[in-house]
Design an enzyme around this catalytic site. Structure first.
Site, PDB file in Angstrom:
ATOM      1  N   CYS A  86       0.858  -1.182   0.000  1.00 21.21           N
ATOM      2  CA  CYS A  86       0.000   0.000   0.000  1.00 21.21           C
ATOM      3  C   CYS A  86       0.898   1.236   0.000  1.00 21.21           C
ATOM      4  O   CYS A  86       1.791   1.368   0.850  1.00 21.21           O
ATOM      5  CB  CYS A  86      -0.905   0.001   1.226  1.00 21.21           C
ATOM      6  SG  CYS A  86      -1.899   1.499   1.399  1.00 21.21           S
ATOM      7  N   CYS A  89       0.364   3.283   3.522  1.00 26.65           N
ATOM      8  CA  CYS A  89       0.832   2.822   4.840  1.00 26.65           C
ATOM      9  C   CYS A  89       1.901   1.732   4.793  1.00 26.65           C
ATOM     10  O   CYS A  89       2.452   1.377   5.835  1.00 26.65           O
ATOM     11  CB  CYS A  89      -0.349   2.327   5.664  1.00 26.65           C
ATOM     12  SG  CYS A  89      -1.045   0.760   5.070  1.00 26.65           S
ATOM     13  N   CYS A 104      -6.577  -4.362 -19.120  1.00 23.53           N
ATOM     14  CA  CYS A 104      -7.616  -3.381 -18.761  1.00 23.53           C
ATOM     15  C   CYS A 104      -7.010  -1.996 -18.522  1.00 23.53           C
ATOM     16  O   CYS A 104      -7.728  -1.021 -18.400  1.00 23.53           O
ATOM     17  CB  CYS A 104      -8.398  -3.843 -17.536  1.00 23.53           C
ATOM     18  SG  CYS A 104      -7.430  -3.880 -16.008  1.00 23.53           S
ATOM     19  N   CYS A 135      -7.354  -1.097   1.635  1.00 23.69           N
ATOM     20  CA  CYS A 135      -6.258  -1.577   2.478  1.00 23.69           C
ATOM     21  C   CYS A 135      -6.796  -1.819   3.882  1.00 23.69           C
ATOM     22  O   CYS A 135      -7.426  -0.948   4.479  1.00 23.69           O
ATOM     23  CB  CYS A 135      -5.140  -0.535   2.512  1.00 23.69           C
ATOM     24  SG  CYS A 135      -3.810  -0.978   3.665  1.00 23.69           S
ATOM     25  N   CYS A 138      -4.964   0.772   6.604  1.00 24.73           N
ATOM     26  CA  CYS A 138      -5.200   2.222   6.674  1.00 24.73           C
ATOM     27  C   CYS A 138      -6.531   2.656   6.057  1.00 24.73           C
ATOM     28  O   CYS A 138      -6.826   3.843   6.013  1.00 24.73           O
ATOM     29  CB  CYS A 138      -4.057   2.981   6.009  1.00 24.73           C
ATOM     30  SG  CYS A 138      -3.955   2.765   4.217  1.00 24.73           S
ATOM     31  N   HIS A 141      -8.437   3.475  -0.391  1.00 28.15           N
ATOM     32  CA  HIS A 141      -8.966   2.894  -1.629  1.00 28.15           C
ATOM     33  C   HIS A 141      -7.803   2.413  -2.493  1.00 28.15           C
ATOM     34  O   HIS A 141      -6.857   3.142  -2.751  1.00 28.15           O
ATOM     35  CB  HIS A 141      -9.761   3.971  -2.377  1.00 28.15           C
ATOM     36  CG  HIS A 141     -10.220   3.552  -3.731  1.00 28.15           C
ATOM     37  ND1 HIS A 141     -11.275   2.693  -3.921  1.00 28.15           N
ATOM     38  CD2 HIS A 141      -9.766   3.884  -4.970  1.00 28.15           C
ATOM     39  CE1 HIS A 141     -11.459   2.517  -5.224  1.00 28.15           C
ATOM     40  NE2 HIS A 141     -10.558   3.228  -5.880  1.00 28.15           N
ATOM     41  N   HIS A 144     -10.815  -1.996  -7.390  1.00 24.05           N
ATOM     42  CA  HIS A 144     -12.028  -2.819  -7.332  1.00 24.05           C
ATOM     43  C   HIS A 144     -11.690  -4.267  -7.672  1.00 24.05           C
ATOM     44  O   HIS A 144     -10.652  -4.538  -8.285  1.00 24.05           O
ATOM     45  CB  HIS A 144     -13.082  -2.283  -8.306  1.00 24.05           C
ATOM     46  CG  HIS A 144     -13.631  -0.964  -7.888  1.00 24.05           C
ATOM     47  ND1 HIS A 144     -13.042   0.229  -8.261  1.00 24.05           N
ATOM     48  CD2 HIS A 144     -14.692  -0.643  -7.117  1.00 24.05           C
ATOM     49  CE1 HIS A 144     -13.733   1.227  -7.725  1.00 24.05           C
ATOM     50  NE2 HIS A 144     -14.738   0.733  -7.031  1.00 24.05           N
ATOM     51  N   ASP A 148     -13.876 -11.786 -13.225  1.00 28.19           N
ATOM     52  CA  ASP A 148     -13.461 -12.188 -14.572  1.00 28.19           C
ATOM     53  C   ASP A 148     -11.952 -12.455 -14.670  1.00 28.19           C
ATOM     54  O   ASP A 148     -11.350 -12.294 -15.716  1.00 28.19           O
ATOM     55  CB  ASP A 148     -13.870 -11.127 -15.595  1.00 28.19           C
ATOM     56  CG  ASP A 148     -13.262  -9.759 -15.320  1.00 28.19           C
ATOM     57  OD1 ASP A 148     -12.530  -9.601 -14.317  1.00 28.19           O
ATOM     58  OD2 ASP A 148     -13.512  -8.839 -16.119  1.00 28.19           O
ATOM     59  N   ARG A 156     -10.297 -10.708 -10.389  1.00 29.76           N
ATOM     60  CA  ARG A 156      -9.382  -9.695 -10.940  1.00 29.76           C
ATOM     61  C   ARG A 156      -9.391  -8.508  -9.992  1.00 29.76           C
ATOM     62  O   ARG A 156     -10.328  -7.747  -9.938  1.00 29.76           O
ATOM     63  CB  ARG A 156      -9.813  -9.252 -12.338  1.00 29.76           C
ATOM     64  CG  ARG A 156      -8.943  -8.110 -12.889  1.00 29.76           C
ATOM     65  CD  ARG A 156      -9.242  -7.783 -14.346  1.00 29.76           C
ATOM     66  NE  ARG A 156     -10.645  -7.583 -14.629  1.00 29.76           N
ATOM     67  CZ  ARG A 156     -11.229  -6.371 -14.781  1.00 29.76           C
ATOM     68  NH1 ARG A 156     -10.526  -5.268 -14.676  1.00 29.76           N
ATOM     69  NH2 ARG A 156     -12.519  -6.298 -15.039  1.00 29.76           N
ATOM     70  N   CYS A 158      -8.358  -5.203  -9.662  1.00 33.01           N
ATOM     71  CA  CYS A 158      -8.000  -4.135 -10.594  1.00 33.01           C
ATOM     72  C   CYS A 158      -7.589  -2.927  -9.750  1.00 33.01           C
ATOM     73  O   CYS A 158      -8.439  -2.217  -9.217  1.00 33.01           O
ATOM     74  CB  CYS A 158      -9.209  -3.839 -11.482  1.00 33.01           C
ATOM     75  SG  CYS A 158      -8.891  -2.683 -12.796  1.00 33.01           S
TER      76      CYS A 158
END
Length: 173
Positions: A86, A89, A104, A135, A138, A141, A144, A148, A156, A158
């Site tokens: 991450c 953190c 992607c 995470c 902490c 974000h 997602h 698939d 996955r 992503c």
């Protein structure tokens, strides 16, 4: 025998600490007192405090759920062997051997390094039903998760490159 075990444990702690410090200074986190690649205890840090510490781009993605443009992040097509952490953190998140070319435009993984390294949250933003990956240390974000991906998990993850730090295998050894 006991002294050999203690000596080995001390050596391993020194190596882990040196690797963590190297990653902290080479990724620009020397002013982040919460950044640690070895501590897994959850953090309770306010968004106001994170805003003082993080770059504006990382803050927007990690704390305000922004998404980087596809094919622009530094890790979307990276094939080097190593570990992803991450960027906020230092929590250990993914290994490169779980990374795959999903085409992607974002780095994609089929599994997290540990079951408890990430948490999941329903995300109904932008007129879509998705699952956000956060995470676990902490609450930042990361991206997602979708159904698939390749075997064995068919998932996955992503992720946003900006939300990740990468440490190549063999560094500090």
């Amino acid at each position: 025998m006991r002294s050999a075990v203690i000596a080995f444990a001390m050596l391993m702690a020194t190596v882990l600490s040196a690797n963590a410090q190297h990653l902290k200074t080479t990724t620009g986190h020397e002013n982040n007192p919460y950044y640690s690649t070895t501590d897994t205890k959850p953090l309770k840090v306010s968004d106001a405090e994170w805003k003082k510490i993080l770059s504006p781009a990382l803050y927007a993605t990690a704390r305000e759920q922004a998404t980087e443009q596809p094919f622009t992040g530094q890790y979307w097509d990276k094939t080097a062997k190593g570990t992803y952490y991450c960027a906020v953190c230092g929590n250990k998140l993914f290994r490169s051997d779980a990374k795959f070319a999903s085409n992607c435009g974002w780095p994609s993984f089929y599994e997290a390094v540990r079951k408890n390294s990430v948490i999941y949250k329903d995300d109904d933003s932008h007129g879509m039903q998705r699952t956000e990956v956060i995470c676990a240390r902490c609450n930042s974000h990361l991206g997602h998760i979708f159904d698939d991906g390749p075997p064995p998990t068919f998932k996955r993850f992503c992720m946003n490159s900006i939300s990740l730090d990468f440490q190549p295998d063999g560094l500090g050894k």
